[in-house]
Write an enzyme that holds these catalytic residues in place. Sequence first.
Site, short mmCIF file in Angstrom:
data_model
loop_
_atom_site.label_atom_id
_atom_site.label_comp_id
_atom_site.label_asym_id
_atom_site.label_seq_id
_atom_site.Cartn_x
_atom_site.Cartn_y
_atom_site.Cartn_z
N ASN A 112 0.85 -1.19 0.00
CA ASN A 112 0.00 0.00 0.00
C ASN A 112 0.88 1.24 0.00
OD1 ASN A 112 0.44 0.87 2.84
ND2 ASN A 112 -0.48 -1.12 3.26
N ARG A 113 0.27 2.39 -0.04
CA ARG A 113 1.01 3.62 -0.29
C ARG A 113 1.53 4.30 0.98
NH1 ARG A 113 -2.37 7.52 -3.40
NH2 ARG A 113 -0.38 8.59 -3.58
#
Length: 423
Positions: free
Chosen positions: A218-219
């Site tokens: 994920n970011r």
Amino acid sequence: MVGFAQDFAAKELSGRHVLLGVSGGIAAYKAAALARELVKGGATVQVVLTPGATQFVGAATFAGLTGRPAHTGIFDEAHAIHHVRLAREADIAVFAPATANLIAKFAAGLADDLVSSTFTCLTCPVVVAPAMHTEMWSHTATQDNIATLARRGVLVVGPDEGELAGGDVGPGRLVDPATIVAAMAAALRPSRPLAGQRVVVTAGGTREPIDPVRYIGNRSSGKMGYALAAECSRRGARVELVSGPTWLPEPAGVSTHSVETALQMRDAVLELAVDADVVIKAAAVADFRPTVYHRQKIRKEHLELGSVELERNPDILAELGADRRRRQSEGAIPGPAPLLVGFAAETDLEEERGRDKLHRKGMDLIVVNRVDMADAGFNVDTNRALLLGADGLRAEVGLTTKAELAGVVCDQIEALLVQRQQS
Ligand code: C5P
């Protein structure tokens, strides 16, 4: 109106004599809410107003809320040397809202009205909460004056970014009363409750490998968790940082444990949590992982679309919450469970969902933060948040740096630690 009826920070001010200085900005009406919450928390509140403030809120409003006359004129009781007496009586002084003009007077040592004269006599901790239009806040003169006050030991809270008078949007909004109260409580504590405490912080996102080359991730950048680890360490805590992969430098004085997957993070956190006082879970843990890890790189001609089967990762925070409930029901054996602080990365600041998560996972405090805006969330240095506490706390934090948000979160954690020590 901000509701934080059971905010322990407000209760920490019980029995204290608070001098509340109000200056002439539209946010003066919010000072009435602040006065009310301080009185409800058990403080004695003495209000002093600049002539400008009375253009927005009358002295009678503050007198009604505090049960004491609110003073405006320096010569109201000239025989009693009013400003000197007011300053001597105060255990803590808070100026909210503080206009650019008031801040300039404070920095220059001017004493041409009751509020600025009283300020020059103060020897107690002082909190200043600025509120003004963005242009005034950004002006070099204001910034220099604020830096001067901070250097002299004044605690400056805010301003937030948000809607301002006249429909403008930008930095300059008075911070939430709950944030002001927490800062006041923090300023009054003889020692910092986080000093010497064992704090586990998780940060960054986890990576769930598919094969040696590919992963599901994920970011999350880890910036919020690292800011929290640094702030806890600055306040004297012994910090164990469990970090997913990031490019960030290790914060000073913090012991870092690098992990990659959710399962590795779980093992590290559960082990460290056994004797922790506080666990802050700022990491974005992957909810799912591939059921099968392929030791060899999967050739793309063999990788059918939609063929990566997933299984659910354990929820580390919910496990800690459940463990705490169990420990509490067994009479706190083998010792009091840590305070649990969680984060919720959301695309809105939906309060009900935040509260549901807070209770479901057994947290003490949840920081609901935006992740979908250019200036809030992943990989930026700023954030917006809504803090919700199991004790009823509700504090909105408008656009601010992650470092400042870490300070606000730590103030609330310290209030909870004090409350726990007293219970
Ligand atoms: O339910 P949601 O993922 O929004 O909850 C976020 C909070 O729960 C964060 O504090 C995060 O670190 C924690 N969490 C966890 N283990 C998971 C998923 C989330 O500890 N598997």
